[in-house]
Each structure stands twice: as C-alpha cells, then as structure tokens.
Write a protein that holds these residues in place. Structure first.
Motif, PDB file in Angstrom:
ATOM      1  N   GLU A  93      -5.994  -4.604  -6.884  1.00 48.52           N
ATOM      2  CA  GLU A  93      -6.356  -3.585  -5.887  1.00 48.52           C
ATOM      3  C   GLU A  93      -5.977  -2.178  -6.348  1.00 48.52           C
ATOM      4  N   CYS A  94      -4.986  -2.065  -7.210  1.00 46.39           N
ATOM      5  CA  CYS A  94      -4.582  -0.753  -7.702  1.00 46.39           C
ATOM      6  C   CYS A  94      -5.224  -0.451  -9.058  1.00 46.39           C
ATOM      7  N   LEU A 114       0.438   5.888  -6.652  1.00 46.83           N
ATOM      8  CA  LEU A 114      -0.494   5.788  -7.784  1.00 46.83           C
ATOM      9  C   LEU A 114      -1.681   6.711  -7.593  1.00 46.83           C
ATOM     10  N   VAL A 115      -2.173   6.726  -6.368  1.00 52.58           N
ATOM     11  CA  VAL A 115      -3.366   7.516  -6.088  1.00 52.58           C
ATOM     12  C   VAL A 115      -3.018   8.996  -5.902  1.00 52.58           C
ATOM     13  N   ILE A 117      -1.981  -7.065  -6.178  1.00 54.46           N
ATOM     14  CA  ILE A 117      -1.535  -5.667  -6.282  1.00 54.46           C
ATOM     15  C   ILE A 117      -2.180  -5.032  -7.506  1.00 54.46           C
ATOM     16  N   ILE A 148       3.235   1.325  -3.402  1.00 54.53           N
ATOM     17  CA  ILE A 148       2.650   1.320  -4.739  1.00 54.53           C
ATOM     18  C   ILE A 148       1.353   2.097  -4.828  1.00 54.53           C
ATOM     19  N   GLN A 149       0.442   1.796  -3.912  1.00 64.34           N
ATOM     20  CA  GLN A 149      -0.863   2.417  -4.047  1.00 64.34           C
ATOM     21  C   GLN A 149      -0.818   3.920  -3.768  1.00 64.34           C
ATOM     22  N   CYS A 194      -4.825  -2.000 -11.922  1.00 63.46           N
ATOM     23  CA  CYS A 194      -3.835  -2.067 -12.999  1.00 63.46           C
ATOM     24  C   CYS A 194      -4.043  -3.319 -13.841  1.00 63.46           C
ATOM     25  N   MET A 208       0.834  -1.200   0.000  1.00 60.47           N
ATOM     26  CA  MET A 208       0.000   0.000   0.000  1.00 60.47           C
ATOM     27  C   MET A 208       0.868   1.249   0.000  1.00 60.47           C
TER      28      MET A 208
END
Ligand code: ATP
Length: 283
Positions: free
Chosen positions: A75-76, A37-38, A72, A33-34, A78, A30
């Motif tokens: 959840e993201c 990204l967010v 991953i 990566i997340q 992608c 989280m």
C-alpha cells in the motif's frame, strides 16, 4: 554476504483487501507510516516529534502479522525485505552483525523499503541474558540499535526532500515481546507496539473468511456468517486459511472429476469451460 537476504526486492501483492478485520491496525499504520512517507515535509523542521520508523506487531502465531507487513509495503509502494531472526544468526565472529549491516544497506538502496524482522525475539533478546553468555547475541542487538538510530541521523544530515530519506520502514513481529531487549522499544526504534490477536468474535471470523474467499466462486449454500459462528473461539487466521484451502482443494478435485467423466462419455469439456469452475460448497 547477501545470502541471508532471501526475499527478492519486489513490492508484495498482498493488499488490505486480503486482510480480514484488523481495521484499527490499518489506521495506525496509515498514521505512522504512510503519512510521513507521502508528506516528508511535515517532519522536516520538527526536532521534537520524531518520525516513527519502527512498528512492532505482537501476538499469537498465525494472526496475520506477516500478511500485514506485506500489505504495508504494497500500500505504501515499498519493496519488501523479510528477515527471519534465526536465519540471521551466524556463529562466526562478526558475521551476524555484518548480516544486519548488509540488510540495512540493501534496504537503503531499495528505498522506499520495508524491512520485516520476523521472530524478532530470537534476534534481539534482552542483552546480558542470552544463553551464549553475552557474546554474539548482544553484539547483534547493539548493531540493530545502531542501524535504526542511523536511519534518523541520516535524515537530518542529508536533508533530502525525496521520500527516500524517509524510505526505510522497520516492521518487527514477535510472539514474546516480553523477551525483547527494552532498548529496542525506545522512541525512534520499535516505538509503536500493536497487538494482533486471533479473530475472537464471529464478526471478526466472518471478516477473515470473507477476505480469504474473496477470489473464490462460492456456491449459494455457503453462508460465511454461519460458518464463522460455528467455528471454535480459539481459531486463528491461519486456521481459517487452512479451512478455506481445504474447501477449495475439495471443490477443485470435484471439478476435475466432472471434467474427466465428461471426456469419458465423449462430451466436450475443456478446462476453460465453466464445467471446471471451482465452486466451493458448504460441507
Ligand atoms: P507467525 O507468528 O507464526 O509468523 P503471523 O502472525 O505472521 O504468524 P501470517 O503468516 O501473517 O501469521 O498468517 C498466516 C496465514 O493465515 C496468512 O497467510 C493468511 O492466509 C492467514 N491469515 C491470518 N490472519 C489473517 C487475517 N486477519 N486475514 C486474512 N488471512 C489471515
């Protein structure tokens, strides 16, 4: 040559719920990566702190590394490109490097996208030490390093605000991190190593069993904790998967047998009725 890129560029169906335990890994993911990204804006004017682009999962086989990479991506939001190290190697001069370039360009087009390099050690061993005498292997490692570095420089030059500028995430998996070329582990490359181990405690095995059976109809005599305690300590997640898959198949065969017996006795029975409910029992 896109033939090496086998996976269709879809968002995988695997979610965190499919993964038993490994909640510490989830947190790391989280954060690394997340979050970027967010919130790409967090990193926009920061030159000191580089956004993390590569995670490396290492540990014994069958512990959920592939599963994690898919979760991953899911959840993201992608798409997912999976590349197995040995598949990428091509003996024709220049072909393997081109495969690497193709993968990264395909990922950029599909961004946000996770590229998953499985068996990374076979793709990127220590340069100068591979058995082909410093030929193809070394050029592949160099190409991989160049592509990973370009992901960062692109971000800087294009200054896009859209998540796509941050949108290529690299996840690697290996059983032998010690064999990897150390240049791969520098900042901005695979700079976060995460150990993924077997479920060694009964609690951990319980978590995995619970995740694996979450869509099963379990008979009341099934106690996953008892099962988890009676498993040998050396089982992997993949072993537990094998156990659950066998139990399900056994239950399915029993359900079909009951269904067929009913038909023989001219009793009504259909596959949609609960007679065919696959109930997994403890054996
Ligand atoms: P390898 O190193 O051999 O590629 P891996 O670590 O990538 O192995 P996976 O392919 O992710 O292992 O796991 C194999 C199967 O084992 C999964 O599809 C899943 O069914 C099961 N599994 C492994 N670990 C877990 C886990 N923590 N939770 C739920 N299922 C798991």
């Amino acid at each position: 040559n896109m033939s090496v890129v086998k996976s269709s560029l879809r968002v995988p169906k695997v979610t965190w719920e499919d993964i038993g335990g490994l909640s510490n890994v989830r947190e790391i993911v989280m954060e690394s990566i997340q979050l970027p990204l967010v919130h790409p804006e967090l990193y926009e004017n920061l030159s000191q702190v580089k956004r993390r682009s590569g995670l490396l999962f290492y540990g014994p086989p069958g512990t959920g590394k592939t599963l994690l990479a898919k979760a991953i991506a899911n959840e993201c939001g992608c798409s997912f490109l999976s590349v197995k190290g040995p598949e990428l190697m091509n003996m024709y001069v220049g072909e393997s490097e081109r495969n690497i370039r193709d993968i990264f360009s395909k990922a950029r087009e599909a961004a946000p996208c996770v590229i998953f390099f499985d068996e990374l050690d076979s793709l990127a061993p220590m340069r100068g030490q591979s058995s082909d005498g410093g030929g193809v292997m070394d050029r592949v490692v160099s190409q991989l390093l160049t592509e990973m570095d370009d992901l960062h420089s692109n971000n800087k030059t294009t200054k896009q605000k859209s998540p796509s500028s941050f949108g290529v995430i690299i996840v690697g998996a290996t059983n032998r991190p010690d064999l990897l070329d150390s240049a791969l582990l520098r900042p901005g490359r695979f700079d976060k190593l995460v150990y993924i181990g077997s479920p060694e405690t009964k609690e951990a095995r319980f978590e995995v069993l619970r995740a694996l059976t979450r869509n099963f109809v379990l008979s009341e005599d099934v106690d996953l904790m008892t099962l988890a305690s009676s498993c040998p300590k050396i089982v992997s997640g993949a072993d537990l998967y094998g156990l659950c898959a066998d139990a399900w198949l056994f239950a399915a065969k029993r359900a079909i047998r009951i269904h067929e017996q009913r038909l023989e006795h001219h009793q009504s029975s259909s596959f949609s009725e609960e007679t065919l409910q696959v109930v997994v029992c403890q054996q």
